[in-house]
Enzyme design. Structure first.
Site, PDB file in Angstrom:
ATOM      1  N   TYR A 126      -9.452  -4.931   8.794  1.00 46.24           N
ATOM      2  CA  TYR A 126      -8.372  -4.209   9.291  1.00 46.24           C
ATOM      3  C   TYR A 126      -8.464  -3.017  10.177  1.00 46.24           C
ATOM      4  CZ  TYR A 126      -3.550  -2.439   9.151  1.00 46.24           C
ATOM      5  OH  TYR A 126      -2.230  -1.776   9.292  1.00 46.24           O
ATOM      6  N   HIS A 127      -9.146  -2.192   9.935  1.00 49.29           N
ATOM      7  CA  HIS A 127      -9.502  -0.993  10.601  1.00 49.29           C
ATOM      8  C   HIS A 127     -10.103  -1.438  11.857  1.00 49.29           C
ATOM      9  CE1 HIS A 127      -9.363  -0.504   6.372  1.00 49.29           C
ATOM     10  NE2 HIS A 127      -8.519   0.417   6.531  1.00 49.29           N
TER      11      HIS A 127
ATOM     12  N   ASP B 222      -8.029  13.985   9.206  1.00 48.88           N
ATOM     13  CA  ASP B 222      -7.647  12.775   9.876  1.00 48.88           C
ATOM     14  C   ASP B 222      -8.786  12.063  10.454  1.00 48.88           C
ATOM     15  OD1 ASP B 222      -6.520  10.911  11.443  1.00 48.88           O
ATOM     16  OD2 ASP B 222      -5.461  12.431  12.808  1.00 48.88           O
TER      17      ASP B 222
ATOM     18  N   LYS C 272     -10.172  16.539  17.595  1.00 49.62           N
ATOM     19  CA  LYS C 272      -9.692  15.990  16.182  1.00 49.62           C
ATOM     20  C   LYS C 272     -10.107  17.194  15.003  1.00 49.62           C
ATOM     21  CE  LYS C 272      -8.831  12.519  15.010  1.00 49.62           C
ATOM     22  NZ  LYS C 272      -7.479  12.140  15.251  1.00 49.62           N
TER      23      LYS C 272
ATOM     24  N   TYR D 298       0.726  -1.131  -0.059  1.00 43.28           N
ATOM     25  CA  TYR D 298      -0.116   0.035  -0.113  1.00 43.28           C
ATOM     26  C   TYR D 298       0.992   1.096  -0.089  1.00 43.28           C
ATOM     27  CZ  TYR D 298      -3.835   3.038   2.013  1.00 43.28           C
ATOM     28  OH  TYR D 298      -4.838   3.847   2.243  1.00 43.28           O
TER      29      TYR D 298
ATOM     30  N   HIS E  83      -8.523   8.793  12.236  1.00 36.76           N
ATOM     31  CA  HIS E  83      -8.130   8.056  13.308  1.00 36.76           C
ATOM     32  C   HIS E  83      -8.617   8.358  14.528  1.00 36.76           C
ATOM     33  CE1 HIS E  83      -5.737   5.756  10.451  1.00 36.76           C
ATOM     34  NE2 HIS E  83      -5.272   7.053  10.116  1.00 36.76           N
TER      35      HIS E  83
HETATM   36  C1  MLC Z   1      -4.162 -17.471  -7.437  1.00 37.87           C
HETATM   37  N1  MLC Z   1      -4.730 -17.909  -8.583  1.00 37.87           N
HETATM   38  C2  MLC Z   1      -4.537 -19.052  -8.846  1.00 37.87           C
HETATM   39  C3  MLC Z   1      -3.852 -19.681  -7.668  1.00 37.87           C
HETATM   40  N2  MLC Z   1      -3.772 -18.545  -6.762  1.00 37.87           N
HETATM   41  N3  MLC Z   1      -4.780 -20.039 -10.095  1.00 37.87           N
HETATM   42  C4  MLC Z   1      -4.362 -21.165 -10.026  1.00 37.87           C
HETATM   43  N4  MLC Z   1      -3.559 -21.750  -8.863  1.00 37.87           N
HETATM   44  C5  MLC Z   1      -3.269 -20.778  -7.785  1.00 37.87           C
HETATM   45  N5  MLC Z   1      -2.600 -21.505  -6.572  1.00 37.87           N
HETATM   46  C6  MLC Z   1      -5.656 -16.983  -9.549  1.00 37.87           C
HETATM   47  C7  MLC Z   1      -6.761 -16.401  -8.765  1.00 37.87           C
HETATM   48  O1  MLC Z   1      -7.860 -17.097  -9.072  1.00 37.87           O
HETATM   49  C8  MLC Z   1      -6.762 -15.134  -9.399  1.00 37.87           C
HETATM   50  O2  MLC Z   1      -7.672 -15.174 -10.683  1.00 37.87           O
HETATM   51  C9  MLC Z   1      -5.235 -14.756  -9.906  1.00 37.87           C
HETATM   52  O3  MLC Z   1      -4.689 -15.833  -9.804  1.00 37.87           O
HETATM   53  C10 MLC Z   1      -4.747 -13.657  -8.852  1.00 37.87           C
HETATM   54  O4  MLC Z   1      -4.811 -14.244  -7.557  1.00 37.87           O
HETATM   55  P1  MLC Z   1      -5.531 -13.661  -6.122  1.00 37.87           P
HETATM   56  O5  MLC Z   1      -5.264 -14.856  -5.276  1.00 37.87           O
HETATM   57  O6  MLC Z   1      -6.919 -13.536  -6.395  1.00 37.87           O
HETATM   58  O7  MLC Z   1      -4.864 -12.449  -5.623  1.00 37.87           O
HETATM   59  P2  MLC Z   1      -5.192 -10.957  -6.168  1.00 37.87           P
HETATM   60  O8  MLC Z   1      -5.386 -10.871  -7.616  1.00 37.87           O
HETATM   61  O9  MLC Z   1      -3.742 -10.228  -5.591  1.00 37.87           O
HETATM   62  O10 MLC Z   1      -6.344 -10.596  -5.521  1.00 37.87           O
HETATM   63  C11 MLC Z   1      -6.428 -10.506  -4.007  1.00 37.87           C
HETATM   64  C12 MLC Z   1      -7.665 -10.049  -3.616  1.00 37.87           C
HETATM   65  C13 MLC Z   1      -8.012  -8.683  -4.178  1.00 37.87           C
HETATM   66  C14 MLC Z   1      -8.776 -11.157  -4.047  1.00 37.87           C
HETATM   67  C15 MLC Z   1      -7.892 -10.233  -2.061  1.00 37.87           C
HETATM   68  O11 MLC Z   1      -9.197  -8.234  -3.675  1.00 37.87           O
HETATM   69  C16 MLC Z   1      -7.208  -7.690  -3.510  1.00 37.87           C
HETATM   70  O12 MLC Z   1      -5.926  -7.503  -4.435  1.00 37.87           O
HETATM   71  N6  MLC Z   1      -7.142  -6.827  -2.446  1.00 37.87           N
HETATM   72  C17 MLC Z   1      -6.086  -6.158  -2.194  1.00 37.87           C
HETATM   73  C18 MLC Z   1      -6.700  -4.904  -1.287  1.00 37.87           C
HETATM   74  C19 MLC Z   1      -5.912  -4.064  -0.775  1.00 37.87           C
HETATM   75  O13 MLC Z   1      -4.665  -3.789  -1.040  1.00 37.87           O
HETATM   76  N7  MLC Z   1      -6.027  -3.087   0.007  1.00 37.87           N
HETATM   77  C20 MLC Z   1      -5.299  -2.141   0.779  1.00 37.87           C
HETATM   78  C21 MLC Z   1      -5.972  -1.720   2.003  1.00 37.87           C
HETATM   79  S1  MLC Z   1      -4.914  -0.600   2.920  1.00 37.87           S
HETATM   80  P3  MLC Z   1      -9.276 -14.654 -10.777  1.00 37.87           P
HETATM   81  O14 MLC Z   1      -9.528 -14.853 -11.941  1.00 37.87           O
HETATM   82  O15 MLC Z   1      -9.616 -15.842  -9.699  1.00 37.87           O
HETATM   83  O16 MLC Z   1      -9.255 -13.475  -9.979  1.00 37.87           O
HETATM   84  C22 MLC Z   1      -5.767   0.275   3.887  1.00 37.87           C
HETATM   85  C23 MLC Z   1      -5.221   1.051   4.828  1.00 37.87           C
HETATM   86  C24 MLC Z   1      -5.881   2.467   5.181  1.00 37.87           C
HETATM   87  O17 MLC Z   1      -7.093   0.095   4.046  1.00 37.87           O
HETATM   88  O18 MLC Z   1      -5.589   3.369   4.233  1.00 37.87           O
HETATM   89  O19 MLC Z   1      -6.693   2.370   6.093  1.00 37.87           O
HETATM   90  N1  5AD Z   2       1.697   4.695   2.224  1.00 38.79           N
HETATM   91  C1  5AD Z   2       2.212   3.568   2.921  1.00 38.79           C
HETATM   92  N2  5AD Z   2       1.440   2.977   3.936  1.00 38.79           N
HETATM   93  C2  5AD Z   2       0.349   3.723   4.503  1.00 38.79           C
HETATM   94  N3  5AD Z   2      -0.570   3.246   5.585  1.00 38.79           N
HETATM   95  C3  5AD Z   2      -1.404   4.310   5.450  1.00 38.79           C
HETATM   96  N4  5AD Z   2      -1.107   5.229   4.368  1.00 38.79           N
HETATM   97  C4  5AD Z   2       0.044   4.937   3.830  1.00 38.79           C
HETATM   98  C5  5AD Z   2       0.680   5.358   2.663  1.00 38.79           C
HETATM   99  N5  5AD Z   2       0.407   6.551   2.147  1.00 38.79           N
HETATM  100  C6  5AD Z   2      -0.498   2.247   6.081  1.00 38.79           C
HETATM  101  C7  5AD Z   2      -0.014   2.223   7.443  1.00 38.79           C
HETATM  102  C8  5AD Z   2      -1.185   2.340   8.558  1.00 38.79           C
HETATM  103  C9  5AD Z   2      -2.246   1.602   7.433  1.00 38.79           C
HETATM  104  C10 5AD Z   2      -3.681   2.120   7.756  1.00 38.79           C
HETATM  105  O1  5AD Z   2      -1.913   1.749   6.183  1.00 38.79           O
HETATM  106  O2  5AD Z   2       0.485   1.157   8.006  1.00 38.79           O
HETATM  107  O3  5AD Z   2      -1.261   1.914   9.670  1.00 38.79           O
END
Ligand code: MLC
Ligand code: 5AD
Length: 712
Positions: free
Chosen positions: A230-231, A591, A587, A76, A593
Site C-alpha cells: 500500500y505505502h 510524521d 521533516k 481503518y 511521510h
Molecule cells: C472467507 N471465508 C470463507 C469465505 N470467505 N469461508 C467460506 N467461504 C467463503 N467464501 C473465511 C476465511 O477463510 C476466514 O477464516 C474467515 O472467513 C474471514 O475471512 P477472510 O477472508 O480471511 O477476511 P478477514 O478475516 O477480514 O481477513 C482478511 C485478511 C486479514 C486475511 C487480509 O489479514 C486482515 O483483516 N487484514 C486487514 C489489514 C488492515 O486492515 N490493515 C490496515 C492498514 S492501514 P480463516 O479461518 O481462514 O481465517 C495502513 C495505513 C497506514 O497501513 O497507516 O499507513
Molecule cells: N483514521 C482513518 N484513516 C486513516 N488513514 C490514516 N490514518 C487514519 C486514521 N487515523 C488513512 C488515510 C491515509 C492512509 C495511510 O490511511 O487514508 O492515506
C-alpha cells in the site's frame, strides 16, 4: 462471415484517417504497452483452465468467493483517546462495518509514551494514543476480542502493542488461541517508504521472526503479518513495483521465519497481504490476480505443501494520493471506482477512504459515506453474485500476465542483491520508487495525467468542508495523568524484573521478544518502557540517511518552456548574487511521510536551487540549528500528519530568537484551508496545499528569496 482481427484493423484504420493504429497505444508507467483492442489471441494459455479456490488462485482464494461470503468491510480508524476511538468503533460496527482496524498515533508508532518530550505535537493526532494495557483495555471495551477480528497497523512498536493486545484479551477472559486479527508487522517497507521504524534492519527482522514464531505456536487464528505494498504506491511506486517489492518482502519474511527453525507450512497460512488500489481500475484488478498467481509459485518453491500456505489473502485500501483537496466531493466518486476495482480483483477485506482524506482525518459524516460506498457495492450492484467476473477477459488476463512478467524482473533484481533486507540497506527499491514518484509528479504538473478539479476543470470557488479537529493538548494531558497513575500503582519489583528480562532477551538474541514483552505488559510496563528496554538490548535506535536524487525531474521537463524559464531565473540569480538560492527541505515531528519532501527536493535541485534535506523526525530546534548552520534562505516544511500548527510556529519563533527572522519558512503538504490564516499570522511566507504545482511553488519560493515578495 466471421470477422477477423485483420478486418477490425482495416476498419479501425479507416476511423484513424491515415494515422497508424499504434497511435492508439498507451504506455503505462509500469512499462507496459496497452493496445486499443485485446482479443482471444492475447489470452495466456493458463487462463482457460484456472478455477477459483485452487492454486495458483488467480481467480480467487475461495471456491465461492463473495457468493459465499462477502469481503470484510474493515475501516481503518483511530484518533484522540482510547475512549473516543472505542465509541467510534462501536458506532461503526452498529452501522454495518464488519471488522476493526486500529490507527495508532505517531508517538505510539515510534515507541514513545505520550509524556515523551519529542512527541508533544503528535499525541492523539493521525491515530489513537496508546501507552499501556490500561489504554488497550479501554480501546476494546465492550468489543469481544474472541469474536471480532482486529487489525492493528503497527510496525516499529509492534512488540509492545501486540503484547498489550494479548494481555487486554487475557483480562477480558479471552484465550490467546481464540484471538483473531492481523498485525501489520512489516518492517521492510517502513525502511523503504513509511518510515515508522525504531531499530536497525537486523534486530527489526528478528522482531518479525519472533512474532511469526509466537503467533504460529500460540495464536493459530491470528495473521502474524500484513505484507504491505500500500505505502509503496502511496509513495509513488508503479503497480509493478508495488507488486514486486511486496512479494520480495514476503520472501524475506519467509526466510526469517525459516531461520527460526519453523516449518513453512506451520506459519505460511497466516501470512497476509495489503495492497493499494488506485484509479487504474483494470490494472489494479489484474495486480491482485497476478499477486496471487505469483505468491503461489513462490511458496511452492519454498517447499510449501499445504494449499493454504500458497494462498495470498489480502486486505486493500483505496488510494489516498489519488484523492484531492480541490473539489473534494469528487473523491467519493474516485473511491467508489477504486473499491470496485479491489472487489473485482478479489480482495478479502477492504478500507474505503473518506473524501476529506487530503485535508484531515475523517469526520463522522465522511466516514459514513466511505463505509456506505462498500455497503452499496456489496448490496446494490450485484458484484457479489458471481465469482471473479473479470475471469476470461482478454484484456485483464493479458494484463495479469504482463504485470507478473514485469514484477518477476524486479524481484530478480532484488534477489540478485541477496534479498530484500540487503536491497533495502543499499536503498535500491527506495530509489526506484522515488524516481517513479518524481515522474508521476512531472506528468501531473504537465497535465499528461489528468486530475479533475486540479489540473483540469478546476473550480473557481472551492467548497469548504467541515474537518475533524483534535485538541491534542487535552489528549496529551489525559494520557500523561493516566500513565502517572499506572506507574504509581504498579508493583515496582515485578515491573523491573520483567523489563530486565526483556532487555536480556533483546541483548542475548535468545528467547522470544514477544513472550517477554507480554510479561512486561502484564506488569504494567508502558509502551515506551518496553521499547526502551529493547533499544538498550539492541544497542540504539536506527538513523536513516536521507539523500536527494537528481536528474529525474530534469529528464521529464527539460524541454518545457516554464521549466526553462525558472531555470534561467535561477541562473540570473546566481550571476547576480554569486550563489544559488538555498533551500532546506525539512521533516519535523514523528510524521514519516516523505514522498512530498523528496519530490520537492529533487525537483528544486534539478531547477538549480541548492537543496538540503533534513533527517526524518527532527525537532524544530534541530531544524533551526541546521538552517542557520547551512545558511539557507528558506526552510520548506513538509507536513502530512497534522503537526503543522504546533511545529511550524515553534520553528519560526526559534529562528527569530536566534536573530534569523530573515530565513523564511514555507509549508507544504496536507494543510487544511482553515489553518492558512493561522499559519500566515504566525509568519509562514507561503503555503502549498495538496495538488500544488511544483513549478508554481518554485516560482513563489524564488520570488521570496529574491525579495520580490515580502511578508506583510
Ligand atoms: C472467507 N471465508 C470463507 C469465505 N470467505 N469461508 C467460506 N467461504 C467463503 N467464501 C473465511 C476465511 O477463510 C476466514 O477464516 C474467515 O472467513 C474471514 O475471512 P477472510 O477472508 O480471511 O477476511 P478477514 O478475516 O477480514 O481477513 C482478511 C485478511 C486479514 C486475511 C487480509 O489479514 C486482515 O483483516 N487484514 C486487514 C489489514 C488492515 O486492515 N490493515 C490496515 C492498514 S492501514 P480463516 O479461518 O481462514 O481465517 C495502513 C495505513 C497506514 O497501513 O497507516 O499507513
Ligand atoms: N483514521 C482513518 N484513516 C486513516 N488513514 C490514516 N490514518 C487514519 C486514521 N487515523 C488513512 C488515510 C491515509 C492512509 C495511510 O490511511 O487514508 O492515506
Amino acid at each position: 462471415m466471421t470477422k477477423t482481427t485483420r478486418d477490425w484493423l482495416d476498419l479501425a484504420t479507416r476511423d484513424l484517417k491515415g494515422k497508424p493504429i499504434e497511435s492508439l497505444n498507451t504506455e503505462t508507467p509500469e512499462g507496459i504497452t496497452l493496445k486499443p483492442l485485446y482479443t482471444e489471441e492475447d489470452l495466456p494459455e493458463s487462463a482457460a483452465s484456472e478455477l477459483p479456490g485452487f492454486a495458483p488462485f488467480t481467480r480467487g482464494v475461495r471456491a465461492t468467493m463473495y457468493t459465499g461470503q462477502p469481503w470484510t468491510i474493515r475501516q481503518y480508524a483511530g484518533f484522540s483517546t482510547a475512549e473516543e476511538s472505542n465509541a467510534f468503533y462501536r458506532k461503526n460496527l452498529a452501522a454495518g462495518q464488519k471488522g476493526l482496524s486500529v490507527a495508532f498515533d505517531l508517538a505510539t508508532h515510534r515507541g514513545y509514551d505520550s509524556d515523551h518530550p519529542r512527541v508533544t505535537g503528535d499525541v492523539g493526532k493521525a491515530g489513537v494514543a496508546i501507552d499501556s494495557v490500561e489504554d488497550m483495555k479501554i480501546l476494546f471495551d465492550g468489543i469481544p476480542l474472541g469474536e471480532m477480528s482486529v487489525s492493528m497497523t503497527m510496525n516499529g512498536a509492534i512488540i509492545p502493542v501486540l503484547a498489550m493486545f494479548i494481555v487486554a484479551g487475557e483480562e477480558q477472559g479471552v484465550e490467546r488461541k481464540a484471538l483473531t486479527g492481523t498485525v501489520q508487522n512489516d518492517i521492510l517497507k517502513e525502511f523503504m517508504v513509511r518510515n515508522t521504524y525504531i531499530y536497525s534492519p537486523e534486530p527489526s527482522m528478528r522482531i518479525v521472526a519472533d512474532i511469526i514464531e509466537f503467533t504460529s505456536k500460540e495464536m493459530p487464528k491470528f495473521n502474524s503479518i500484513s505484507i504491505s505494498g500500500y505505502h509503496m504506491q502511496e509513495a509513488g511506486a508503479t503497480l509493478a513495483q508495488e507488486l514486486a517489492y511486496t512479494l520480495a518482502d514476503g520472501m524475506e519474511y519467509v526466510r526469517a521465519a525459516q531461520s527460526k527453525g519453523l516449518d513453512v507450512d506451520a506459519f505460511a497460512g497466516r501470512l497476509s497481504f495489503f495492497f493499494c488500489i488506485g484509479m487504474n481500475v483494470f490494472m489494479e484488478a489484474a495486480k491482485l490476480r497476478a499477486a496471487r498467481q505469483m505468491w503461489s509459485k513462490i511458496m511452492t518453491d519454498f517447499g510449501a505443501k499445504s494449499e493454504r500456505s500458497k494462498m495470498l489473502r489480502t486486505h486493500c485500501q483505496t488510494s489516498g494520493v489519488s484523492l484531492t483537496e480541490q473539489d473534494p466531493y469528487n473523491n467519493v466518486v474516485r473511491t467508489a471506482f477504486e473499491a470496485m476495482a479491489a472487489v473485482l480483483g478479489g480482495t478479502q477485506s477492504l478500507h474505503t477512504n473518506s473524501f476529506d482524506e487530503a485535508i484531515a482525518l475523517p469526520t463522522e459524516f465522511s466516514a459514513r459515506i466511505a463505509r456506505n460506498t462498500q455497503l452499496i457495492l456489496a448490496h446494490e450492484t450485484g458484484v457479489t453474485n458471481v465469482v471473479d467476473p473479470l475471469g476470461g477477459s482478454y484484456y485483464v488476463e493479458k494484463l495479469t500476465a504482463d504485470l507478473a512478467e514485469k514484477a518477476w524482473e524486479l524481484i530478480a533484481e532484488v534477489e540478485a542483491l541477496g534479498g530484500m533486507t540487503k536491497a533495502v540497506e543499499q536503498g535500491l527499491p527506495k530509489m526506484r520508487i522515488e524516481e517513479a514518484a518524481a515522474r508521476r509528479q512531472a506528468r501531473i504538473d504537465r497535465g499528461e495525467d489528468v486530475i479533475v478539479g486540479v489540473n483540469r476543470f478546476r473550480l473557481a470557488d472551492e467548497p469548504q468542508v467541515d474537518i475533524l479537529n483534535i485538541d491534542t493538548d487535552k489528549v496529551r494531558a489525559g494520557q500523561v495523568a493516566r500513565l502517572k497513575k499506572m506507574r504509581d500503582s504498579r508493583d515496582p519489583n515485578a515491573h523491573e524484573a520483567a523489563i530486565a528480562a526483556l532487555e536480556q532477551v533483546a541483548k542475548s538474541g535468545k528467547g522470544n521478544l514477544l513472550s517477554a514483552a507480554v510479561d512486561a505488559a502484564r506488569a504494567r510496563a508502558s509502551l515506551g518502557e518496553i521499547s526502551d528496554a529493547m533499544e538498550r538490548g539492541f544497542g540504539g535506535r536506527h538513523h536513516a540517511v536521507t539523500k536527494v536524487i537528481s536528474g529525474v525531474y530534469e529528464n521529464v521537463y527539460h524541454d518545457d518552456p516554464e521549466y526553462q524559464a525558472i531555470q534561467s531565473r535561477i541562473a540570473d540569480y546566481k550571476t547576480d548574487k554569486g550563489r544559488a538560492p538555498h533551500v532546506l527541505v525539512a521533516k519535523m515531528g514523528q510524521d514519516g511521510h516523505d514522498r512530498g519532501a523528496k519530490v520537492i527536493a529533487t525537483a528544486f535541485a534539478d531547477m538549480g536551487f541548492k537543496v538540503a534535506l533534513t533527517d526524518m523526525f527532527e525537532t524544530p530546534a534541530e531544524v533551526t540549528d541546521r538552517a542557520i548552520a547551512l545558511g539557507v534562505d528558506v526552510v520548506g516544511v513538509s507536513s502530512l500528519a497534522a503537526g503543522h500548527k504546533s511545529l511550524v510556529p515553534e520553528l519560526i519563533d526559534r529562528l527569530k530568537d536566534k536573530g534569523r527572522a530573515d530565513i523564511q519558512v514555507v509549508v507544504g503538504g496536507v494543510i487544511p484551508e482553515q489553518d492558512y490564516a493561522f499559519l500566515r499570522e504566525k509568519g509562514v511566507a507561503e503555503i502549498f496545499g495538496p495538488g500544488s504545482n511544483v513549478l508554481d511553488a518554485a516560482n513563489a519560493v524564488l520570488a521570496r528569496i529574491s525579495g520580490l515578495k515580502r511578508n506583510v
